[in-house]
Scaffold this active site. Structure first.
Site, short mmCIF file in Angstrom:
data_model
loop_
_atom_site.label_atom_id
_atom_site.label_comp_id
_atom_site.label_asym_id
_atom_site.label_seq_id
_atom_site.Cartn_x
_atom_site.Cartn_y
_atom_site.Cartn_z
CG HIS A 68 75.46 41.21 -7.38
ND1 HIS A 68 76.84 41.16 -7.34
CD2 HIS A 68 75.03 40.34 -6.43
CE1 HIS A 68 77.23 40.29 -6.41
NE2 HIS A 68 76.14 39.78 -5.85
CG LEU A 69 73.09 48.10 -7.87
CD1 LEU A 69 73.21 49.52 -7.32
CD2 LEU A 69 71.63 47.71 -7.98
NE ARG A 70 74.79 41.11 -12.44
CZ ARG A 70 75.26 40.31 -11.50
NH1 ARG A 70 76.36 40.61 -10.85
NH2 ARG A 70 74.64 39.19 -11.21
CG HIS A 238 75.74 34.92 -0.01
ND1 HIS A 238 76.85 34.21 0.35
CD2 HIS A 238 76.06 35.55 -1.17
CE1 HIS A 238 77.81 34.42 -0.54
NE2 HIS A 238 77.35 35.23 -1.48
CG ASN A 284 78.42 31.19 -5.19
OD1 ASN A 284 78.46 30.86 -4.02
ND2 ASN A 284 79.52 31.52 -5.86
CG ASP A 311 73.50 37.28 -3.70
OD1 ASP A 311 74.02 38.11 -4.49
OD2 ASP A 311 73.92 36.13 -3.57
CG HIS A 315 72.80 36.50 -14.08
ND1 HIS A 315 74.11 36.88 -14.24
CD2 HIS A 315 72.73 36.01 -12.82
CE1 HIS A 315 74.80 36.64 -13.13
NE2 HIS A 315 73.98 36.11 -12.26
N PRO A 329 75.31 31.90 -11.65
CG PRO A 329 76.71 31.99 -9.77
CD PRO A 329 76.74 32.00 -11.27
N GLY A 330 72.61 33.10 -9.56
CA GLY A 330 72.00 34.34 -9.07
C GLY A 330 70.57 34.50 -9.48
#
Ligand code: DOR
Length: 434
Positions: A68-70, A238, A284, A311, A315, A329-330
């Protein structure tokens, strides 16, 4: 030996005295790279620049199917550049960027933007995934054909699973025709409403709503059966439970085109961690039981699980400081994946390279340039890591923009020393070069 700053993109760079590990096994040979490709493999090679690989593994660069590079939308947590740097530090030369950005990756414009930002950072290849459904809303299909024509090979609504069976069946029918892969986040949300941790004895005593294994397994089962019906290639993201591994094992036995990944955290941390109420352990799917962890590890060992995927889910501190039920989550993954994997997996180095490079590259559809054996003519996407070096994870050493990792303060064995992307050093002696 040349100092890191002296290694440049030009001239012949030679990785000295390492052990090549790839699909053919192990070989103690030097590797020469020039103009972005491997140009020679042999003993006592000479070059313009010599890079020390003594005691190290020289392998095809790692490929992460799940980062997740956001960017766009949540640059406060990560940008494509900072995520790429974290990836390079972790030995990665390619990252599949997850689509739960804002706007989501459901249009050619956003896909192009993500790919271009990756090129601009220039630290590794950013491979955008596309959404299965418009806006990841689960109501109508995204323009799969258009996105496939723009080069997307992996489609997912990750962050959510596609709940509607008819929509998933249609997506598979299109995917089959287009020759692309659907990657499913397996979660039946009617079973996980309000849940924060694995459904187990401790969640009951803590008064926390439980997240049952069956919420994952029902979707794994459904999609295996839809893949059997449609012939589509399906990849499970995952996976976290013993029964999921068993379902995938049986599907593979039936010859279905199914692949699966596990994360370093689901392999190494169990559900009791959340008894601390520390949101860093909220992910998650949730951390599961010791029995599940053992089954995931066995699944990696016997080849049921094809890939280790991080994953990586950055955050901002502010968000992770919310209460357990509110916090997102993460956790981070890119910079610690190798050390965690070497610590918990009972597999040899050839197998490790298979699940961190060769097989994820094949699933992502980028095997022409990543995950290739270290041989003359192959693109010089290479990681050099010391499998025995112990190091303690410190917040200052992280290149990610976020800090939500439970591994800070832990000592891991196995560290990336150098990473080369298209023949250019992105990491030397553990330090990012840009
Ligand atoms: O823990 C997770 N975090 N799992 C997901 O599926 C999504 C991810 C995120 O985007 O933060």
């Amino acid at each position: 030996m040349t100092r890191p700053a002296e290694v440049s993109a030009v001239g012949r760079v030679v990785l000295k005295d390492g052990t090549i590990v790839d699909s053919r096994g192990e070989q103690r040979l030097d590797v020469a790279m020039e103009n972005g490709v491997v140009t020679e493999v042999g003993i006592e090679l000479r070059g313009d620049r010599l890079v020390d690989a003594r005691g190290c593994v020289v392998a095809p660069g790692f490929v992460d199917l799940h980062a997740h590079l956001r960017e766009p939308g949540k640059e406060e947590a990560e940008t494509i550049e900072t995520g790429s740097r974290a990836g390079a530090k972790g030995g990665y030369t390619a990252l599949v960027a997850m689509p739960n950005t804002d706007p989501p990756q459901d249009s050619v414009a956003v896909i192009d933007f993500v790919r271009e930002q990756g090129k601009r950072a220039g630290l590794l290849e950013v491979v955008p995934s596309g959404c299965i459904t418009l806006g990841r809303q689960g109501e109508a299909l995204a323009p799969l054909a258009e996105l496939a024509a723009a080069g997307v090979r992996l489609f997912t609504d990750d962050g959510s699973g596609v709940q509607n069976e008819l929509l998933m069946r249609r997506a598979m029918e299109y995917a089959r025709g287009l020759g692309v892969t659907l990657a499913q986040h397996c979660e039946v949300t009617s079973l996980t409403k309000g849940a924060v941790m694995n459904e187990c004895q401790c969640c009951t005593s803590l008064g926390l709503p439980g997240w049952p294994s069956i919420a994952e397994e029902l979707m794994v089962f459904r999609d295996i059966e839809l893949a059997r019906l449609t012939g589509a290639r399906v990849h499970f993201l995952h996976l976290s439970t013993a029964r999921s591994v068993e379902l995938v094992r049986a599907a593979k036995r039936d010859g279905l085109p199914i692949t699966a990944e596990v994360t370093p955290h689901h392999l190494s941390l169990d559900d009791t961690r959340l008894t601390s109420f520390d949101t860093v352990f909220k992910v998650n799917p949730p951390l599961r039981s010791l029995g599940d962890i053992a089954a995931l590890r066995a699944g990696v060992r016997d080849g049921t699980i094809d890939a280790l995927a991080t994953d990586h889910a950055p955050h901002p501190r502010r968000d992770k400081e919310l209460s357990l039920d509110q916090a997102p989550p993460g956790m981070l993954g890119l910079e610690t994946a190798l050390g965690v994997a070497l610590g918990v997996l009972d597999v040899d180095l050839v197998h490790l390279v298979r699940i961190m490079s060769t097989q994820p590259a094949a699933i992502a559809g980028i095997s022409d340039r990543h995950g290739r054996d270290i041989e003359v003519g192959a693109p010089a996407n290479v990681v050099v890591f010391d499998p025995d070096l112990s190091w303690t994870v410190s917040p200052d050493s992280l290149s990610s923009k976020s800090r939500n990792t439970p591994y800070v303060g832990m000592t891991l064995r196995g560290k990336v020393r150098h990473t080369f992307f298209n023949g250019v050093a992105t990491v030397l002696d553990g330090d990012a070069q840009r």
